[in-house]
Design an enzyme around this catalytic site. Sequence first.
Site, short mmCIF file in Angstrom:
data_model
loop_
_atom_site.label_atom_id
_atom_site.label_comp_id
_atom_site.label_asym_id
_atom_site.label_seq_id
_atom_site.Cartn_x
_atom_site.Cartn_y
_atom_site.Cartn_z
N GLU A 169 -13.56 -16.56 -19.90
CA GLU A 169 -12.59 -16.16 -19.22
C GLU A 169 -13.09 -14.72 -18.34
OE1 GLU A 169 -8.67 -13.29 -19.87
OE2 GLU A 169 -10.53 -12.92 -21.00
N ASP B 78 -13.76 -14.59 -24.50
CA ASP B 78 -12.97 -13.52 -24.13
C ASP B 78 -13.51 -12.66 -23.18
OD1 ASP B 78 -9.86 -12.30 -24.53
OD2 ASP B 78 -11.38 -10.80 -25.08
C1 GLC Z 1 -8.62 -11.23 -22.77
C2 GLC Z 1 -7.32 -11.61 -23.23
C3 GLC Z 1 -6.08 -10.77 -23.27
C4 GLC Z 1 -6.58 -9.65 -24.23
C5 GLC Z 1 -7.86 -8.94 -23.81
C6 GLC Z 1 -8.57 -7.94 -24.53
O1 GLC Z 1 -8.07 -10.84 -21.20
O2 GLC Z 1 -6.99 -12.93 -22.74
O3 GLC Z 1 -5.10 -11.45 -24.13
O4 GLC Z 1 -5.61 -8.67 -24.26
O5 GLC Z 1 -8.99 -9.90 -23.16
O6 GLC Z 1 -9.23 -8.80 -25.43
#
Ligand code: GLC
Length: 580
Positions: free
Chosen positions: A296, A219
Amino acid sequence: MKVFVVLLVFAIGSVCAKDWWEGGNFYQIYPRSFKDSDGDGIGDLNGIASKLEYFKEIGMDGVWLSPIFKSPMVDFGYDTQDYREIHPEYGTMEDFENLIKRAKEVGVKIILDFVPNHTSDESEWFKKSIDGIPPYDDFYVWNDGITNPITNKKEPPSNWLSAFRYSAWQWNDVRQQYYLHQFAIQQPDLNYRNPLVVKEMKEVLKFWLAKGVSGFRIDAVPFMFEIEADPITGGYPNEPRNPTPESCPDSNDHCYLQHIYTQDQPETYDMVYQWRELCEQFKKDHGGDTRILMTEAYTSLPNIIRYYGNGQRNGSHIPFNFDLITKVNGASTAKDFNDRIQEWFDAMPNDSRIYANWVMGNHDNKRLASRYKNRADLINMLLQTLPGVAVTYYGEEIAMENQYIDWEHTVDTQACNADPAKFDDYSRDPARTPFQWDSSTSSGFSTNQDTWLPVHENYKKNNVLLQKRAPISHLQVFKKLVKVRHEPSFQEGTCIRKVIQNDDILIYKREKAGSDKYVVILNFSSNNRTINIQDSFPTISNKVEIITTSINGPYTDGEVVDATKFNAQANVGTVVVSVN
Ligand code: GLC
Ligand code: MG
């Protein structure tokens, strides 16, 4: 020469068989919303375990679960309280072990969401850090801040902003310092410049690998490192204003600044390479299939490509490609799509073990079927027939739509922090509603009428069971796609793309020598067109058979039609095979 190159490619291809994830099909589950087994209105692990066959049915190789670790749920699990415990609403460690065991039996790989950038403020680590207890005292990014010479009051150390709006610095009365939070106030950022944090997080990864998971979705990777504090003053530099100020006038919004000190720092890539090494070492030590990393990162294309590796070291197996979410929209033409696709291929390292990937939706974005009205099938077709890895967000296979949720009932922290007049633009709730299994109470998601988010109001007309029974449905299209995707021409063949008919249609041929020749015809526009497929691809025969087509299309699956007068209707996508 050409022949020689082609032969060489096939020779290599046949020497090294594809690894399980290469060209794989992945599915994202939002655990709160997938299936509730105990009637509390919240999805859980036993619910997921009860639906494992469904993943097989829709052709998935791996399933990634949004966070399941213990959490106060300020950001629905993206605020981790304990990296080694299952969130009680989702079940127990035993339930998790059972899920892994059953998933192995069914033949689906389970991938966990790992949130390294921040913990919850309820984490024991953070509480100890507040109290200055070693070794946790330096686990987070603490700073004295600046004393304003006029008012004599404390102010944050820099102008940095949170992704969820307002200052990224929060004052703590006990410790008498500010801490950094790049997301919600309740999500303090870990300090990756502390080797103990790096070590501890590696232990967390090993803990879950030992439980049998097949990898991690990581993440918010670009946020992990911040610039080092000034060694003399201990301060941090301000970030400059967004270079296109008109695009972001509100000084509280994250986009107001250019995040040159808080994102994409060079150390970030190295951390991902280290985690890849850890996964590979684990495989060497314990055997089994490859454990994979999906990362991500909403960042520039060159930055995303760096996550693959640097030539010497490997990184993420699947650095998520969000271009087809962020760079195109409902108004985009076939050419716009094709340009984005080409950009990605051009940017990819030239290495036969590196795969493209395509993500069409997730829990942070609005539903695909709402973004592309009447074109959900066409978009799924693109996703499933391009070369590389495909990632589907739960519900997109049945074209679930956004459910509007008013301000009063909104629970997403990002939307709650937004201006009430604009909250819906930011809200992620509409794409997180319970999965629509059937027409019974709460769409078969739960026996409880009260679910944590309301079930979409269209669930009696749109659900898995109905679509399974109907001869023509989004789900049937999806199943045909995942099946044909296994053909050698899709797995190993070439992909020659063309944009025709005034940028209305994207047409491409998937072909491997000695195998069937397929053509995908996607009309993104609202113009009905008649095309001659042979104008684009002369080696395709006069007759083509429909493999599958959008539910609003003029043809039926299995029908053999004239390739020279092909009816490419508005908003319709079709996959055909050349009939010899
Ligand atoms: C990422 C996740 C999102 C979350 C953020 C903070 O972007 O996909 O849902 O709010 O990280 O952890
Ligand atoms: Mg439950």
